[in-house]
Design a protein around this motif. Structure first.
Motif, PDB file in Angstrom:
ATOM      1  N   SER A  50       7.815 -33.249 -41.433  1.00 38.86           N
ATOM      2  CA  SER A  50       7.550 -31.833 -41.262  1.00 38.86           C
ATOM      3  C   SER A  50       8.008 -31.376 -39.894  1.00 38.86           C
ATOM      4  N   ARG A  51       8.400 -30.124 -39.817  1.00 38.32           N
ATOM      5  CA  ARG A  51       8.845 -29.542 -38.552  1.00 38.32           C
ATOM      6  C   ARG A  51       7.707 -28.703 -37.965  1.00 38.32           C
ATOM      7  N   VAL A  52       7.449 -28.906 -36.673  1.00 39.59           N
ATOM      8  CA  VAL A  52       6.404 -28.170 -35.982  1.00 39.59           C
ATOM      9  C   VAL A  52       6.970 -27.610 -34.692  1.00 39.59           C
ATOM     10  N   ILE A  53       6.650 -26.360 -34.410  1.00 43.50           N
ATOM     11  CA  ILE A  53       7.048 -25.724 -33.148  1.00 43.50           C
ATOM     12  C   ILE A  53       5.806 -25.526 -32.302  1.00 43.50           C
ATOM     13  N   LEU A  73       6.651 -14.191 -34.897  1.00 45.08           N
ATOM     14  CA  LEU A  73       6.379 -15.222 -35.891  1.00 45.08           C
ATOM     15  C   LEU A  73       7.114 -14.905 -37.184  1.00 45.08           C
ATOM     16  N   ILE A  74       7.587 -15.930 -37.848  1.00 41.45           N
ATOM     17  CA  ILE A  74       8.212 -15.788 -39.167  1.00 41.45           C
ATOM     18  C   ILE A  74       7.255 -16.363 -40.204  1.00 41.45           C
ATOM     19  N   THR A  75       7.025 -15.622 -41.282  1.00 46.02           N
ATOM     20  CA  THR A  75       6.157 -16.110 -42.354  1.00 46.02           C
ATOM     21  C   THR A  75       6.878 -16.000 -43.695  1.00 46.02           C
ATOM     22  N   ASP A  76       6.365 -16.720 -44.684  1.00 40.82           N
ATOM     23  CA  ASP A  76       6.930 -16.597 -46.019  1.00 40.82           C
ATOM     24  C   ASP A  76       6.213 -15.474 -46.770  1.00 40.82           C
ATOM     25  N   ARG A  77       6.563 -15.274 -48.031  1.00 47.47           N
ATOM     26  CA  ARG A  77       6.015 -14.143 -48.793  1.00 47.47           C
ATOM     27  C   ARG A  77       4.528 -14.290 -49.067  1.00 47.47           C
ATOM     28  N   ASN A  78       3.991 -15.515 -48.873  1.00 43.89           N
ATOM     29  CA  ASN A  78       2.561 -15.741 -49.071  1.00 43.89           C
ATOM     30  C   ASN A  78       1.779 -15.683 -47.764  1.00 43.89           C
ATOM     31  N   GLY A  79       2.453 -15.330 -46.668  1.00 42.71           N
ATOM     32  CA  GLY A  79       1.784 -15.209 -45.381  1.00 42.71           C
ATOM     33  C   GLY A  79       1.680 -16.498 -44.600  1.00 42.71           C
ATOM     34  N   ARG A  80       2.282 -17.579 -45.109  1.00 43.60           N
ATOM     35  CA  ARG A  80       2.245 -18.837 -44.385  1.00 43.60           C
ATOM     36  C   ARG A  80       3.344 -18.882 -43.326  1.00 43.60           C
ATOM     37  N   VAL A  81       3.068 -19.615 -42.269  1.00 48.08           N
ATOM     38  CA  VAL A  81       4.022 -19.737 -41.178  1.00 48.08           C
ATOM     39  C   VAL A  81       5.301 -20.410 -41.651  1.00 48.08           C
ATOM     40  N   ALA A  82       6.442 -19.829 -41.218  1.00 46.93           N
ATOM     41  CA  ALA A  82       7.737 -20.412 -41.560  1.00 46.93           C
ATOM     42  C   ALA A  82       8.615 -20.612 -40.336  1.00 46.93           C
ATOM     43  N   GLY A  83       8.134 -20.228 -39.142  1.00 45.35           N
ATOM     44  CA  GLY A  83       8.928 -20.424 -37.937  1.00 45.35           C
ATOM     45  C   GLY A  83       8.652 -19.357 -36.913  1.00 45.35           C
ATOM     46  N   ASP A  90       7.299 -25.703 -40.306  1.00 45.94           N
ATOM     47  CA  ASP A  90       6.212 -25.723 -41.273  1.00 45.94           C
ATOM     48  C   ASP A  90       4.877 -25.345 -40.656  1.00 45.94           C
ATOM     49  N   ALA A  91       4.802 -25.415 -39.324  1.00 42.18           N
ATOM     50  CA  ALA A  91       3.577 -25.040 -38.610  1.00 42.18           C
ATOM     51  C   ALA A  91       3.951 -24.688 -37.178  1.00 42.18           C
ATOM     52  N   VAL A  92       3.110 -23.872 -36.549  1.00 48.55           N
ATOM     53  CA  VAL A  92       3.337 -23.437 -35.169  1.00 48.55           C
ATOM     54  C   VAL A  92       2.031 -23.577 -34.389  1.00 48.55           C
ATOM     55  N   VAL A  93       2.113 -24.160 -33.192  1.00 46.41           N
ATOM     56  CA  VAL A  93       0.994 -24.190 -32.253  1.00 46.41           C
ATOM     57  C   VAL A  93       1.342 -23.258 -31.099  1.00 46.41           C
ATOM     58  N   ILE A 103      -6.091 -19.639 -37.613  1.00 47.19           N
ATOM     59  CA  ILE A 103      -6.188 -18.280 -38.144  1.00 47.19           C
ATOM     60  C   ILE A 103      -6.096 -18.368 -39.658  1.00 47.19           C
ATOM     61  N   ARG A 104      -7.193 -18.119 -40.323  1.00 47.27           N
ATOM     62  CA  ARG A 104      -7.207 -18.281 -41.781  1.00 47.27           C
ATOM     63  C   ARG A 104      -6.223 -17.355 -42.482  1.00 47.27           C
ATOM     64  N   ARG A 105      -6.004 -16.174 -41.913  1.00 47.87           N
ATOM     65  CA  ARG A 105      -5.080 -15.231 -42.543  1.00 47.87           C
ATOM     66  C   ARG A 105      -3.621 -15.575 -42.291  1.00 47.87           C
ATOM     67  N   ARG A 106      -3.372 -16.562 -41.469  1.00 47.52           N
ATOM     68  CA  ARG A 106      -1.989 -16.971 -41.220  1.00 47.52           C
ATOM     69  C   ARG A 106      -1.919 -18.490 -41.263  1.00 47.52           C
ATOM     70  N   PRO A 107      -1.951 -19.070 -42.463  1.00 45.21           N
ATOM     71  CA  PRO A 107      -1.923 -20.528 -42.586  1.00 45.21           C
ATOM     72  C   PRO A 107      -0.707 -21.130 -41.879  1.00 45.21           C
ATOM     73  N   GLY A 108      -0.969 -22.175 -41.121  1.00 38.38           N
ATOM     74  CA  GLY A 108       0.102 -22.839 -40.390  1.00 38.38           C
ATOM     75  C   GLY A 108       0.202 -22.423 -38.945  1.00 38.38           C
TER      76      GLY A 108
END
Length: 510
Positions: free
Chosen positions: A2-5, A251-261, A272-275, A450-455
Protein backbone atom coordinates in the motif's frame (compact mmCIF):
# COMPACT_ATOMS: atom_id res chain seq x y z
CA UNK A 1 2.28 -2.90 -0.98
CA UNK A 2 0.00 0.00 0.00
CA UNK A 3 1.06 3.57 -0.65
CA UNK A 4 0.98 6.06 2.22
CA UNK A 5 1.76 9.78 2.18
CA UNK A 6 2.88 11.64 5.28
CA UNK A 7 2.41 15.40 5.17
CA UNK A 8 5.21 17.05 7.14
CA UNK A 9 8.77 16.01 8.01
CA UNK A 10 8.72 17.05 11.65
CA UNK A 11 9.12 14.63 14.52
CA UNK A 12 5.53 13.38 14.28
CA UNK A 13 5.68 12.85 10.53
CA UNK A 14 9.05 11.14 10.58
CA UNK A 15 7.91 8.91 13.46
CA UNK A 16 4.81 7.88 11.51
CA UNK A 17 6.94 7.30 8.42
CA UNK A 18 9.35 5.01 10.27
CA UNK A 19 6.54 2.92 11.75
CA UNK A 20 4.66 2.76 8.44
CA UNK A 21 7.80 1.68 6.60
CA UNK A 22 8.26 -1.01 9.20
CA UNK A 23 4.74 -2.21 8.43
CA UNK A 24 5.80 -2.75 4.82
CA UNK A 25 4.09 0.19 3.16
CA UNK A 26 5.47 2.34 0.35
CA UNK A 27 5.80 5.64 2.22
CA UNK A 28 6.45 9.13 0.90
CA UNK A 29 6.98 12.10 3.23
CA UNK A 30 6.14 15.46 1.64
CA UNK A 31 7.50 18.56 3.40
CA UNK A 32 6.69 22.18 2.52
CA UNK A 33 10.02 23.56 3.78
CA UNK A 34 13.46 23.07 2.32
CA UNK A 35 14.65 21.12 5.36
CA UNK A 36 13.38 18.52 7.79
CA UNK A 37 12.51 18.77 11.46
CA UNK A 38 9.49 21.08 11.56
CA UNK A 39 9.63 22.88 14.90
CA UNK A 40 12.70 20.77 15.77
CA UNK A 41 14.66 22.51 13.06
CA UNK A 42 18.11 24.06 13.00
CA UNK A 43 19.07 27.68 12.41
CA UNK A 44 22.63 28.40 11.27
CA UNK A 45 23.91 31.97 11.50
CA UNK A 46 27.52 33.13 11.22
CA UNK A 47 29.00 29.88 12.48
CA UNK A 48 26.43 29.35 15.26
CA UNK A 49 23.88 26.52 15.23
CA UNK A 50 20.60 26.97 17.09
CA UNK A 51 17.82 24.48 17.79
CA UNK A 52 14.64 26.28 16.76
CA UNK A 53 12.21 24.28 18.89
CA UNK A 54 12.56 21.88 21.82
CA UNK A 55 15.88 21.87 23.68
CA UNK A 56 15.10 19.33 26.41
CA UNK A 57 15.26 15.66 25.43
CA UNK A 58 13.71 12.98 27.65
CA UNK A 59 12.72 9.34 27.10
CA UNK A 60 15.30 8.50 24.41
CA UNK A 61 13.99 4.92 24.39
CA UNK A 62 11.00 6.23 22.40
CA UNK A 63 13.43 7.42 19.72
CA UNK A 64 15.04 3.98 19.77
CA UNK A 65 11.63 2.32 19.36
CA UNK A 66 10.90 4.53 16.35
CA UNK A 67 14.26 3.83 14.74
CA UNK A 68 13.88 0.10 15.35
CA UNK A 69 10.61 0.17 13.45
CA UNK A 70 12.64 1.26 10.42
CA UNK A 71 15.36 -1.31 10.99
CA UNK A 72 17.86 0.90 12.80
CA UNK A 73 18.94 1.66 16.37
CA UNK A 74 19.50 4.79 18.41
CA UNK A 75 23.07 3.75 19.16
CA UNK A 76 23.79 3.66 15.43
CA UNK A 77 22.41 7.12 14.73
CA UNK A 78 22.88 9.51 17.68
CA UNK A 79 25.50 10.04 20.35
CA UNK A 80 23.66 10.89 23.57
CA UNK A 81 24.92 12.38 26.80
CA UNK A 82 22.91 12.38 30.01
CA UNK A 83 22.99 15.83 31.57
CA UNK A 84 23.88 16.10 35.25
CA UNK A 85 22.37 18.27 36.48
CA UNK A 86 19.38 18.05 34.22
CA UNK A 87 18.67 21.66 35.19
CA UNK A 88 20.21 24.28 37.40
CA UNK A 89 17.43 26.14 39.18
CA UNK A 90 18.30 29.70 40.15
CA UNK A 91 15.95 31.60 42.44
CA UNK A 92 15.27 35.27 43.03
CA UNK A 93 16.91 35.13 46.48
CA UNK A 94 20.18 34.03 44.87
CA UNK A 95 19.97 30.39 45.93
CA UNK A 96 20.59 27.48 43.59
CA UNK A 97 19.27 23.90 43.44
CA UNK A 98 20.58 21.40 40.90
CA UNK A 99 18.19 18.75 39.58
CA UNK A 100 20.62 15.84 39.79
CA UNK A 101 20.45 12.82 37.53
CA UNK A 102 20.96 10.18 40.20
CA UNK A 103 18.23 9.91 42.89
CA UNK A 104 20.81 9.50 45.65
CA UNK A 105 22.62 12.61 44.48
CA UNK A 106 19.30 14.47 44.36
CA UNK A 107 18.51 13.44 47.93
CA UNK A 108 21.88 14.84 49.00
CA UNK A 109 21.23 18.02 47.00
CA UNK A 110 17.89 18.51 48.75
CA UNK A 111 19.49 17.73 52.11
CA UNK A 112 22.12 20.43 51.53
CA UNK A 113 19.73 23.07 50.20
CA UNK A 114 16.30 22.40 51.71
CA UNK A 115 16.80 20.26 54.81
CA UNK A 116 16.40 16.75 56.13
CA UNK A 117 12.59 16.59 56.06
CA UNK A 118 12.35 17.31 52.33
CA UNK A 119 15.30 15.01 51.58
CA UNK A 120 13.51 12.18 53.40
CA UNK A 121 10.41 12.78 51.27
CA UNK A 122 12.18 12.53 47.94
CA UNK A 123 12.52 8.74 47.75
CA UNK A 124 8.77 8.27 48.26
CA UNK A 125 8.14 11.04 45.71
CA UNK A 126 10.21 9.18 43.09
CA UNK A 127 8.23 6.02 43.84
CA UNK A 128 4.96 7.94 43.35
CA UNK A 129 6.15 9.39 40.04
CA UNK A 130 7.29 5.98 38.83
CA UNK A 131 3.97 4.32 39.65
CA UNK A 132 2.08 7.11 37.87
CA UNK A 133 4.23 6.72 34.79
CA UNK A 134 3.96 2.94 34.63
CA UNK A 135 0.19 3.17 34.84
CA UNK A 136 -0.33 6.06 32.48
CA UNK A 137 2.00 5.21 29.59
CA UNK A 138 0.54 1.88 28.43
CA UNK A 139 -3.08 2.46 29.46
CA UNK A 140 -3.73 6.15 28.75
CA UNK A 141 -0.88 7.68 26.71
CA UNK A 142 0.42 5.11 24.23
CA UNK A 143 -3.08 4.17 23.11
CA UNK A 144 -5.68 5.07 20.51
CA UNK A 145 -9.11 6.17 21.66
CA UNK A 146 -12.37 5.73 19.80
CA UNK A 147 -14.64 7.45 22.36
CA UNK A 148 -14.61 8.95 25.83
CA UNK A 149 -15.81 5.66 27.29
CA UNK A 150 -12.43 4.17 26.35
CA UNK A 151 -11.09 5.71 29.55
CA UNK A 152 -12.95 2.89 31.30
CA UNK A 153 -11.46 0.04 29.31
CA UNK A 154 -8.69 -0.37 31.91
CA UNK A 155 -10.73 -0.01 35.11
CA UNK A 156 -8.04 -1.47 37.36
CA UNK A 157 -5.45 1.03 36.09
CA UNK A 158 -7.96 3.86 36.39
CA UNK A 159 -8.73 2.86 39.98
CA UNK A 160 -5.04 2.74 40.87
CA UNK A 161 -4.49 6.19 39.33
CA UNK A 162 -7.38 7.53 41.36
CA UNK A 163 -5.92 6.00 44.51
CA UNK A 164 -2.58 7.66 43.73
CA UNK A 165 -4.28 11.07 43.50
CA UNK A 166 -3.70 11.53 39.77
CA UNK A 167 -6.96 13.42 39.33
CA UNK A 168 -6.19 15.97 42.00
CA UNK A 169 -4.14 19.09 41.28
CA UNK A 170 -0.39 19.03 40.73
CA UNK A 171 0.53 22.04 42.87
CA UNK A 172 -1.15 20.77 46.05
CA UNK A 173 0.23 17.27 45.41
CA UNK A 174 3.77 18.67 45.44
CA UNK A 175 3.13 20.86 48.51
CA UNK A 176 1.86 17.86 50.49
CA UNK A 177 5.19 16.16 49.96
CA UNK A 178 7.68 19.02 50.35
CA UNK A 179 7.90 22.06 52.55
CA UNK A 180 10.42 24.23 50.68
CA UNK A 181 8.71 26.58 48.17
CA UNK A 182 11.71 26.28 45.87
CA UNK A 183 11.03 22.55 45.45
CA UNK A 184 7.38 23.34 44.77
CA UNK A 185 8.53 25.30 41.75
CA UNK A 186 11.28 22.96 40.58
CA UNK A 187 9.03 19.90 40.71
CA UNK A 188 5.89 21.45 39.21
CA UNK A 189 7.01 23.97 36.56
CA UNK A 190 6.58 21.16 34.02
CA UNK A 191 2.85 22.00 34.03
CA UNK A 192 3.77 24.82 31.64
CA UNK A 193 4.60 22.17 29.02
CA UNK A 194 0.91 21.26 28.94
CA UNK A 195 -0.26 24.87 28.97
CA UNK A 196 -1.45 25.14 32.57
CA UNK A 197 -0.38 26.53 35.90
CA UNK A 198 0.60 23.93 38.52
CA UNK A 199 -2.47 24.93 40.51
CA UNK A 200 -4.76 23.98 37.61
CA UNK A 201 -2.90 21.02 36.07
CA UNK A 202 -4.00 17.54 37.05
CA UNK A 203 -1.51 15.63 39.18
CA UNK A 204 -1.35 12.97 36.48
CA UNK A 205 0.92 15.38 34.59
CA UNK A 206 3.56 14.68 37.20
CA UNK A 207 4.62 12.08 34.62
CA UNK A 208 6.47 14.97 32.92
CA UNK A 209 8.32 15.55 36.18
CA UNK A 210 9.11 11.82 36.09
CA UNK A 211 10.57 12.20 32.61
CA UNK A 212 12.76 15.10 33.75
CA UNK A 213 13.88 14.01 37.21
CA UNK A 214 13.77 10.21 37.17
CA UNK A 215 14.18 9.12 33.54
CA UNK A 216 16.60 12.00 32.99
CA UNK A 217 17.42 14.74 30.50
CA UNK A 218 19.72 13.94 27.60
CA UNK A 219 21.62 15.91 24.98
CA UNK A 220 22.24 14.63 21.45
CA UNK A 221 25.57 15.51 19.90
CA UNK A 222 24.90 18.16 17.28
CA UNK A 223 21.85 19.48 19.10
CA UNK A 224 18.20 18.46 19.13
CA UNK A 225 18.01 18.62 15.34
CA UNK A 226 20.06 15.41 15.37
CA UNK A 227 16.84 13.57 16.31
CA UNK A 228 14.83 14.35 13.15
CA UNK A 229 17.98 13.88 11.07
CA UNK A 230 18.40 10.38 12.49
CA UNK A 231 14.74 9.53 11.88
CA UNK A 232 14.88 10.83 8.31
CA UNK A 233 18.07 8.92 7.54
CA UNK A 234 16.66 5.68 8.97
CA UNK A 235 13.46 6.18 6.99
CA UNK A 236 15.19 6.77 3.66
CA UNK A 237 17.74 4.00 4.29
CA UNK A 238 14.74 1.65 4.74
CA UNK A 239 13.42 2.62 1.31
CA UNK A 240 11.20 5.60 2.11
CA UNK A 241 10.94 8.67 -0.09
CA UNK A 242 11.42 12.20 1.28
CA UNK A 243 10.32 15.17 -0.82
CA UNK A 244 11.21 18.69 0.32
CA UNK A 245 10.04 22.15 -0.72
CA UNK A 246 6.66 20.84 -1.90
CA UNK A 247 3.68 22.33 -0.01
CA UNK A 248 0.60 20.13 -0.04
CA UNK A 249 -2.36 22.12 -1.35
CA UNK A 250 -5.25 19.70 -0.88
CA UNK A 251 -6.60 16.20 -0.50
CA UNK A 252 -7.73 13.85 -3.25
CA UNK A 253 -10.61 11.46 -2.52
CA UNK A 254 -12.51 8.86 -4.49
CA UNK A 255 -16.25 8.98 -5.22
CA UNK A 256 -16.97 7.31 -1.87
CA UNK A 257 -15.08 9.96 0.10
CA UNK A 258 -12.06 7.79 0.83
CA UNK A 259 -8.57 9.22 0.62
CA UNK A 260 -6.86 8.72 -2.73
CA UNK A 261 -3.85 11.06 -2.45
CA UNK A 262 -2.80 14.69 -2.17
CA UNK A 263 -2.14 17.61 -4.46
CA UNK A 264 0.97 19.77 -4.44
CA UNK A 265 2.20 22.53 -6.71
CA UNK A 266 4.19 19.82 -8.48
CA UNK A 267 1.12 17.69 -9.23
CA UNK A 268 -0.84 14.79 -7.76
CA UNK A 269 0.52 12.05 -5.51
CA UNK A 270 -1.82 9.08 -5.27
CA UNK A 271 -1.98 7.04 -2.06
CA UNK A 272 -4.18 4.66 -0.11
CA UNK A 273 -3.87 6.65 3.12
CA UNK A 274 -2.55 10.03 4.28
CA UNK A 275 -1.10 11.08 7.65
CA UNK A 276 -1.27 14.86 8.14
CA UNK A 277 0.89 16.52 10.80
CA UNK A 278 -0.23 20.13 10.40
CA UNK A 279 -1.66 22.12 13.28
CA UNK A 280 -5.27 20.87 13.62
CA UNK A 281 -6.94 24.13 12.59
CA UNK A 282 -4.72 24.43 9.51
CA UNK A 283 -5.22 20.74 8.70
CA UNK A 284 -8.99 21.03 8.66
CA UNK A 285 -8.86 24.22 6.63
CA UNK A 286 -6.48 22.82 4.02
CA UNK A 287 -7.32 19.13 3.82
CA UNK A 288 -11.02 18.86 4.67
CA UNK A 289 -12.67 22.30 4.46
CA UNK A 290 -16.12 20.72 4.13
CA UNK A 291 -15.80 18.88 7.47
CA UNK A 292 -16.71 20.77 10.62
CA UNK A 293 -13.78 20.63 13.06
CA UNK A 294 -14.42 19.31 16.57
CA UNK A 295 -15.20 21.76 19.33
CA UNK A 296 -11.67 21.68 20.70
CA UNK A 297 -10.32 22.88 17.36
CA UNK A 298 -12.99 25.54 16.88
CA UNK A 299 -13.03 27.04 20.35
CA UNK A 300 -10.62 25.10 22.54
CA UNK A 301 -8.31 26.55 25.16
CA UNK A 302 -4.81 27.06 23.84
CA UNK A 303 -1.59 26.92 25.81
CA UNK A 304 0.50 30.03 26.41
CA UNK A 305 3.18 30.81 23.86
CA UNK A 306 6.85 31.68 24.25
CA UNK A 307 9.35 34.23 23.11
CA UNK A 308 12.57 32.53 22.09
CA UNK A 309 15.75 34.53 21.59
CA UNK A 310 18.55 32.77 19.71
CA UNK A 311 21.77 34.57 20.58
CA UNK A 312 25.29 33.89 19.39
CA UNK A 313 27.76 35.67 21.69
CA UNK A 314 31.48 36.08 22.11
CA UNK A 315 32.76 34.64 25.34
CA UNK A 316 32.02 31.65 27.54
CA UNK A 317 29.69 31.58 30.55
CA UNK A 318 31.03 31.37 34.08
CA UNK A 319 31.12 28.32 36.32
CA UNK A 320 27.64 29.14 37.68
CA UNK A 321 26.03 28.26 34.32
CA UNK A 322 24.94 24.77 33.29
CA UNK A 323 23.47 23.39 30.06
CA UNK A 324 19.85 24.12 31.12
CA UNK A 325 19.28 26.97 33.55
CA UNK A 326 15.86 27.86 34.94
CA UNK A 327 15.64 31.32 36.46
CA UNK A 328 12.54 31.41 38.66
CA UNK A 329 10.87 34.78 39.15
CA UNK A 330 10.02 36.11 42.59
CA UNK A 331 6.26 35.85 42.08
CA UNK A 332 4.89 32.46 41.07
CA UNK A 333 1.12 32.14 41.23
CA UNK A 334 0.54 35.77 40.27
CA UNK A 335 2.74 35.31 37.21
CA UNK A 336 0.57 32.44 35.97
CA UNK A 337 -2.58 34.40 36.72
CA UNK A 338 -1.36 37.34 34.64
CA UNK A 339 -0.24 35.23 31.68
CA UNK A 340 -2.92 32.55 31.49
CA UNK A 341 -6.01 34.22 32.93
CA UNK A 342 -5.47 37.82 31.84
CA UNK A 343 -3.35 37.36 28.71
CA UNK A 344 -0.62 39.67 30.02
CA UNK A 345 3.14 39.34 30.31
CA UNK A 346 4.38 37.80 33.56
CA UNK A 347 5.12 40.72 35.92
CA UNK A 348 8.15 38.87 37.30
CA UNK A 349 8.90 36.23 34.68
CA UNK A 350 10.62 32.89 34.97
CA UNK A 351 12.94 32.06 32.08
CA UNK A 352 14.94 29.19 30.62
CA UNK A 353 18.46 29.64 29.26
CA UNK A 354 20.04 26.70 27.46
CA UNK A 355 23.72 26.78 26.49
CA UNK A 356 24.21 23.72 24.25
CA UNK A 357 27.69 24.83 23.22
CA UNK A 358 28.85 23.86 26.73
CA UNK A 359 28.40 20.19 25.78
CA UNK A 360 29.04 20.50 22.04
CA UNK A 361 31.50 23.29 21.24
CA UNK A 362 30.96 22.72 17.49
CA UNK A 363 27.65 24.60 17.85
CA UNK A 364 29.53 27.91 18.20
CA UNK A 365 32.77 29.39 16.80
CA UNK A 366 35.85 29.10 19.02
CA UNK A 367 35.60 31.26 22.13
CA UNK A 368 31.85 31.81 21.59
CA UNK A 369 28.58 30.48 23.03
CA UNK A 370 25.21 29.55 21.62
CA UNK A 371 22.36 30.73 23.87
CA UNK A 372 18.69 29.81 23.73
CA UNK A 373 16.59 32.12 25.90
CA UNK A 374 12.90 31.36 26.46
CA UNK A 375 10.27 33.37 28.29
CA UNK A 376 6.67 32.08 28.53
CA UNK A 377 4.21 34.67 27.24
CA UNK A 378 0.48 34.81 26.39
CA UNK A 379 -0.69 33.46 23.05
CA UNK A 380 -2.15 35.83 20.48
CA UNK A 381 -5.51 35.78 22.22
CA UNK A 382 -3.94 37.92 24.93
CA UNK A 383 -3.49 41.67 25.14
CA UNK A 384 0.15 41.99 24.03
CA UNK A 385 0.91 43.90 20.81
CA UNK A 386 3.97 42.05 19.57
CA UNK A 387 4.75 44.56 16.83
CA UNK A 388 5.42 47.11 19.59
CA UNK A 389 6.58 44.73 22.32
CA UNK A 390 9.33 42.81 20.48
CA UNK A 391 12.05 45.45 20.89
CA UNK A 392 11.39 46.11 24.61
CA UNK A 393 11.30 42.35 25.21
CA UNK A 394 14.72 41.99 23.59
CA UNK A 395 16.15 44.72 25.79
CA UNK A 396 14.77 43.11 28.94
CA UNK A 397 16.22 39.73 27.94
CA UNK A 398 19.60 41.31 27.23
CA UNK A 399 19.66 42.91 30.67
CA UNK A 400 18.56 39.62 32.22
CA UNK A 401 21.48 37.80 30.57
CA UNK A 402 23.93 40.43 31.81
CA UNK A 403 22.55 40.21 35.35
CA UNK A 404 22.74 36.40 35.23
CA UNK A 405 26.41 36.25 34.36
CA UNK A 406 26.03 35.23 30.72
CA UNK A 407 28.25 36.71 27.99
CA UNK A 408 26.39 39.45 26.12
CA UNK A 409 28.67 40.56 23.27
CA UNK A 410 26.25 39.66 20.50
CA UNK A 411 27.53 38.34 17.18
CA UNK A 412 24.21 37.20 15.73
CA UNK A 413 20.64 36.84 16.95
CA UNK A 414 17.05 36.05 16.07
CA UNK A 415 14.02 36.87 18.21
CA UNK A 416 10.94 34.67 17.77
CA UNK A 417 7.58 35.98 19.05
CA UNK A 418 4.03 34.59 18.91
CA UNK A 419 3.60 36.39 15.59
CA UNK A 420 6.39 34.26 14.13
CA UNK A 421 4.83 31.05 15.48
CA UNK A 422 1.55 32.10 13.86
CA UNK A 423 3.29 32.67 10.52
CA UNK A 424 4.43 29.04 10.74
CA UNK A 425 0.77 28.01 10.76
CA UNK A 426 0.34 27.52 14.51
CA UNK A 427 -3.03 28.52 15.92
CA UNK A 428 -3.02 31.40 18.38
CA UNK A 429 0.71 31.80 17.81
CA UNK A 430 1.69 29.08 20.27
CA UNK A 431 4.05 26.16 19.61
CA UNK A 432 2.40 24.27 22.50
CA UNK A 433 -0.99 23.79 20.81
CA UNK A 434 -4.10 23.06 22.89
CA UNK A 435 -3.74 23.15 26.66
CA UNK A 436 -4.11 19.83 28.43
CA UNK A 437 -7.21 20.53 30.44
CA UNK A 438 -9.21 17.43 31.35
CA UNK A 439 -11.68 18.12 28.53
CA UNK A 440 -8.79 18.40 26.05
CA UNK A 441 -6.90 15.30 27.14
CA UNK A 442 -6.96 11.69 25.95
CA UNK A 443 -10.19 10.85 24.11
CA UNK A 444 -11.31 14.50 24.40
CA UNK A 445 -8.35 15.81 22.42
CA UNK A 446 -8.86 16.32 18.64
CA UNK A 447 -8.94 12.75 17.29
CA UNK A 448 -6.27 11.34 15.01
CA UNK A 449 -8.77 9.95 12.55
CA UNK A 450 -11.68 11.49 10.66
CA UNK A 451 -14.61 9.15 10.22
CA UNK A 452 -16.03 11.21 7.36
CA UNK A 453 -12.78 10.90 5.44
CA UNK A 454 -11.60 7.29 5.63
CA UNK A 455 -7.87 7.00 5.12
CA UNK A 456 -6.98 10.42 6.60
CA UNK A 457 -5.14 10.44 9.93
CA UNK A 458 -3.49 13.10 12.07
CA UNK A 459 -0.29 13.19 14.11
CA UNK A 460 1.45 15.92 16.05
CA UNK A 461 1.02 17.89 19.26
CA UNK A 462 -2.55 18.93 18.46
CA UNK A 463 -3.90 15.39 18.60
CA UNK A 464 -3.33 12.40 20.91
CA UNK A 465 -1.41 12.00 23.11
CA UNK A 466 -0.29 15.64 23.19
CA UNK A 467 2.59 18.08 23.54
CA UNK A 468 6.31 17.39 23.95
CA UNK A 469 8.92 15.35 22.09
CA UNK A 470 7.95 11.99 23.66
CA UNK A 471 4.24 12.58 23.03
CA UNK A 472 4.78 13.73 19.46
CA UNK A 473 6.83 10.64 18.67
CA UNK A 474 4.04 8.51 20.09
CA UNK A 475 1.49 10.42 18.02
CA UNK A 476 3.24 9.21 14.88
CA UNK A 477 3.21 5.65 16.18
CA UNK A 478 -0.52 5.86 17.01
CA UNK A 479 -1.36 7.27 13.58
CA UNK A 480 0.63 4.48 11.94
CA UNK A 481 -1.34 1.92 13.96
CA UNK A 482 -4.57 3.48 12.66
CA UNK A 483 -3.29 3.32 9.10
CA UNK A 484 -2.24 -0.31 9.49
CA UNK A 485 -5.69 -1.35 10.69
CA UNK A 486 -7.39 0.66 7.94
CA UNK A 487 -5.29 -0.72 5.11
CA UNK A 488 -5.72 -4.23 6.44
CA UNK A 489 -9.48 -4.02 5.97
CA UNK A 490 -9.88 -1.35 3.28
CA UNK A 491 -12.32 -2.13 0.44
CA UNK A 492 -11.30 -1.38 -3.14
CA UNK A 493 -11.23 2.34 -3.91
CA UNK A 494 -13.43 3.99 -6.51
CA UNK A 495 -12.29 6.54 -9.10
CA UNK A 496 -10.51 9.53 -7.57
CA UNK A 497 -11.92 13.02 -7.49
CA UNK A 498 -10.14 16.11 -6.28
CA UNK A 499 -11.71 17.84 -3.29
CA UNK A 500 -8.81 20.27 -3.01
CA UNK A 501 -10.36 22.54 -5.63
CA UNK A 502 -13.06 23.48 -3.17
CA UNK A 503 -12.05 26.86 -1.64
CA UNK A 504 -10.83 26.51 1.93
CA UNK A 505 -12.38 28.65 4.66
CA UNK A 506 -9.95 30.57 6.82
CA UNK A 507 -12.42 30.85 9.65
CA UNK A 508 -10.91 28.03 11.71
CA UNK A 509 -7.49 29.64 12.06
CA UNK A 510 -7.81 32.52 14.49
Amino acid sequence: MSRVIVVGAGLAGLSAACYLTGQGHDVTVIERDTGIGGRAGALRLEGFTFDTGPTVLTMPELIDDTLQAAGSRLSQRINLKRLDPAYRARFADGSVIDARADPTDMINEILDTCGAADAASYEAFVDWLTRLYRLELPHFIDTNYNAGFDLLRSPAALARLTFLGAFGRLGPAIRRRFGDPRLHRLLSFQALYVGLSPERALALYAVITYMDTVAGVWFPEGGMHAVPRALADAFTDAGGTLLLDQPVTGLITDRNGRVAGVRTDEGQFMADAVVCTLDPAAAYRLMIPDVRPPRTVRSGRYAPSAVVWHVGVRGLPGDQVRHHNIHFGRDWNSAFTAMIRHGELMPNPSRLVSVPSLDDPSLAPPGCSTLYVLEPVPHLGGSVDWVREAAPMRQRLLQFLADGGYPTEIVTEKLVTPLDWHRQGLSHGTPFSLAHTFTQTGPFRPPNRIRRRPGLYFAGSGTVPGVGVPMVLLSGKLAAERVGRYLGSRPPAGPARNRSERPASSGWLR
